[in-house]
Design a protein around this motif. Structure first.
Motif, PDB file in Angstrom:
ATOM      1  N   THR A   1      11.566 -12.130   1.403  1.00 38.68           N
ATOM      2  CA  THR A   1      12.525 -12.731   2.328  1.00 38.68           C
ATOM      3  C   THR A   1      12.635 -11.955   3.636  1.00 38.68           C
ATOM      4  OG1 THR A   1      14.344 -11.487   1.340  1.00 38.68           O
ATOM      5  CG2 THR A   1      13.925 -13.699   0.468  1.00 38.68           C
ATOM      6  N   CYS A   2      11.919 -10.850   3.737  1.00 38.44           N
ATOM      7  CA  CYS A   2      11.960 -10.037   4.953  1.00 38.44           C
ATOM      8  C   CYS A   2      11.373 -10.828   6.126  1.00 38.44           C
ATOM      9  CB  CYS A   2      11.193  -8.738   4.750  1.00 38.44           C
ATOM     10  SG  CYS A   2       9.424  -8.987   4.468  1.00 38.44           S
ATOM     11  N   PRO A   3      11.667 -10.381   7.353  1.00 34.72           N
ATOM     12  CA  PRO A   3      11.041 -11.040   8.505  1.00 34.72           C
ATOM     13  C   PRO A   3       9.510 -10.992   8.395  1.00 34.72           C
ATOM     14  CG  PRO A   3      12.826  -9.602   9.221  1.00 34.72           C
ATOM     15  CD  PRO A   3      12.612  -9.343   7.758  1.00 34.72           C
ATOM     16  N   THR A   4       8.863 -12.054   8.750  1.00 38.65           N
ATOM     17  CA  THR A   4       7.414 -12.171   8.604  1.00 38.65           C
ATOM     18  C   THR A   4       6.639 -10.991   9.202  1.00 38.65           C
ATOM     19  OG1 THR A   4       7.611 -14.576   8.510  1.00 38.65           O
ATOM     20  CG2 THR A   4       5.435 -13.696   9.051  1.00 38.65           C
ATOM     21  N   PRO A   5       7.005 -10.481  10.379  1.00 40.84           N
ATOM     22  CA  PRO A   5       6.246  -9.350  10.928  1.00 40.84           C
ATOM     23  C   PRO A   5       6.312  -8.076  10.083  1.00 40.84           C
ATOM     24  CG  PRO A   5       7.542 -10.395  12.662  1.00 40.84           C
ATOM     25  CD  PRO A   5       7.982 -10.986  11.348  1.00 40.84           C
ATOM     26  N   GLN A   6       7.298  -7.945   9.228  1.00 38.06           N
ATOM     27  CA  GLN A   6       7.433  -6.756   8.384  1.00 38.06           C
ATOM     28  C   GLN A   6       6.624  -6.860   7.095  1.00 38.06           C
ATOM     29  OE1 GLN A   6      11.602  -6.216   7.609  1.00 38.06           O
ATOM     30  NE2 GLN A   6      12.049  -5.623   9.710  1.00 38.06           N
ATOM     31  N   LEU A   7       6.242  -8.050   6.726  1.00 40.19           N
ATOM     32  CA  LEU A   7       5.608  -8.256   5.421  1.00 40.19           C
ATOM     33  C   LEU A   7       4.227  -7.603   5.324  1.00 40.19           C
ATOM     34  CD1 LEU A   7       5.961  -9.520   2.650  1.00 40.19           C
ATOM     35  CD2 LEU A   7       4.991 -11.635   3.566  1.00 40.19           C
ATOM     36  N   ALA A   8       3.359  -7.851   6.278  1.00 39.14           N
ATOM     37  CA  ALA A   8       1.988  -7.307   6.213  1.00 39.14           C
ATOM     38  C   ALA A   8       1.974  -5.784   6.166  1.00 39.14           C
ATOM     39  CB  ALA A   8       1.148  -7.836   7.368  1.00 39.14           C
ATOM     40  N   PRO A   9       2.734  -5.082   7.018  1.00 39.70           N
ATOM     41  CA  PRO A   9       2.726  -3.618   6.923  1.00 39.70           C
ATOM     42  C   PRO A   9       3.266  -3.111   5.581  1.00 39.70           C
ATOM     43  CG  PRO A   9       3.676  -4.306   9.022  1.00 39.70           C
ATOM     44  CD  PRO A   9       3.488  -5.540   8.184  1.00 39.70           C
ATOM     45  N   GLY A  10       4.274  -3.775   5.045  1.00 39.88           N
ATOM     46  CA  GLY A  10       4.809  -3.377   3.739  1.00 39.88           C
ATOM     47  C   GLY A  10       3.787  -3.567   2.634  1.00 39.88           C
ATOM     48  N   LEU A  11       3.074  -4.672   2.666  1.00 43.11           N
ATOM     49  CA  LEU A  11       2.040  -4.922   1.670  1.00 43.11           C
ATOM     50  C   LEU A  11       0.902  -3.919   1.801  1.00 43.11           C
ATOM     51  CD1 LEU A  11       1.953  -8.816   1.812  1.00 43.11           C
ATOM     52  CD2 LEU A  11       2.806  -7.395  -0.080  1.00 43.11           C
ATOM     53  N   GLN A  12       0.555  -3.567   3.034  1.00 40.98           N
ATOM     54  CA  GLN A  12      -0.490  -2.571   3.238  1.00 40.98           C
ATOM     55  C   GLN A  12      -0.070  -1.227   2.657  1.00 40.98           C
ATOM     56  OE1 GLN A  12      -1.893  -2.147   7.276  1.00 40.98           O
ATOM     57  NE2 GLN A  12      -3.072  -0.323   6.786  1.00 40.98           N
ATOM     58  N   ARG A  13       1.173  -0.821   2.860  1.00 37.60           N
ATOM     59  CA  ARG A  13       1.666   0.443   2.303  1.00 37.60           C
ATOM     60  C   ARG A  13       1.693   0.383   0.773  1.00 37.60           C
ATOM     61  NH1 ARG A  13       5.424  -0.122   6.664  1.00 37.60           N
ATOM     62  NH2 ARG A  13       7.095  -0.493   5.183  1.00 37.60           N
ATOM     63  N   PHE A  14       2.012  -0.778   0.214  1.00 43.81           N
ATOM     64  CA  PHE A  14       1.995  -0.963  -1.233  1.00 43.81           C
ATOM     65  C   PHE A  14       0.577  -0.771  -1.767  1.00 43.81           C
ATOM     66  CE2 PHE A  14       2.086  -3.503  -5.156  1.00 43.81           C
ATOM     67  CZ  PHE A  14       3.272  -3.080  -5.731  1.00 43.81           C
ATOM     68  N   GLN A  15      -0.404  -1.367  -1.107  1.00 38.06           N
ATOM     69  CA  GLN A  15      -1.802  -1.210  -1.509  1.00 38.06           C
ATOM     70  C   GLN A  15      -2.270   0.234  -1.351  1.00 38.06           C
ATOM     71  OE1 GLN A  15      -3.379  -4.285   1.121  1.00 38.06           O
ATOM     72  NE2 GLN A  15      -3.963  -5.504  -0.666  1.00 38.06           N
ATOM     73  N   GLU A  16      -1.871   0.888  -0.273  1.00 37.56           N
ATOM     74  CA  GLU A  16      -2.232   2.291  -0.057  1.00 37.56           C
ATOM     75  C   GLU A  16      -1.689   3.166  -1.182  1.00 37.56           C
ATOM     76  OE1 GLU A  16      -0.570   3.159   3.760  1.00 37.56           O
ATOM     77  OE2 GLU A  16      -2.175   2.111   4.844  1.00 37.56           O
ATOM     78  N   PHE A  17      -0.458   2.892  -1.593  1.00 38.30           N
ATOM     79  CA  PHE A  17       0.166   3.654  -2.663  1.00 38.30           C
ATOM     80  C   PHE A  17      -0.698   3.586  -3.922  1.00 38.30           C
ATOM     81  CE2 PHE A  17       3.046   4.152  -6.271  1.00 38.30           C
ATOM     82  CZ  PHE A  17       3.725   5.322  -5.930  1.00 38.30           C
TER      83      PHE A  17
END
Length: 112
Positions: free
Chosen positions: A91-107
């Motif tokens: 539900t986060c703003p769309t521009p925040q989603l891709a960076p969050g997913l990238q950090r999740f994958q990096e983790f």
């Protein structure tokens, strides 16, 4: 009705983006949500591994380590009766989603 239709398409796009990011992580399994605004992936592949010296034994350890290391907040699945999973809201703003997913994958990529 136009606003409802537009929001529906927006959330479908976010869902698809999250599902693609999770599918790219080896060992993570996630059922496709049919109408929710969150996903509930099984992240138990991370149990017994460590991130920067922090051992991950369960969903709570995982969520705490993810938040500390990457600034990504998720809810442990045990809060919903499934300790092998976690809940990721999109539900986060769309521009925040891709960076969050990238950090999740990096983790995940950094687990040892």
């Amino acid at each position: 009705q136009d606003v409802t239709a537009a929001k529906n398409l927006e959330f479908q796009g976010k869902r698809d983006q999250v599902m693609a990011a999770l599918a790219a992580i080896p060992g993570v399994v996630c059922p496709r949500p049919q109408g929710a605004f969150y996903v509930f992936p099984d992240i138990s592949v991370a149990f017994g591994k460590s991130h920067d010296g922090t051992l991950i034994n369960n969903d709570i350890d995982f969520c705490n380590a993810l938040l500390e290391a990457k600034g990504v907040a998720c809810v442990p699945g045990s809060a919903f009766g499934e300790p092998r999973a976690l809940r990721i809201s999109y539900t986060c703003p769309t521009p925040q989603l891709a960076p969050g997913l990238q950090r999740f994958q990096e983790f995940f990529a950094e687990l040892k």
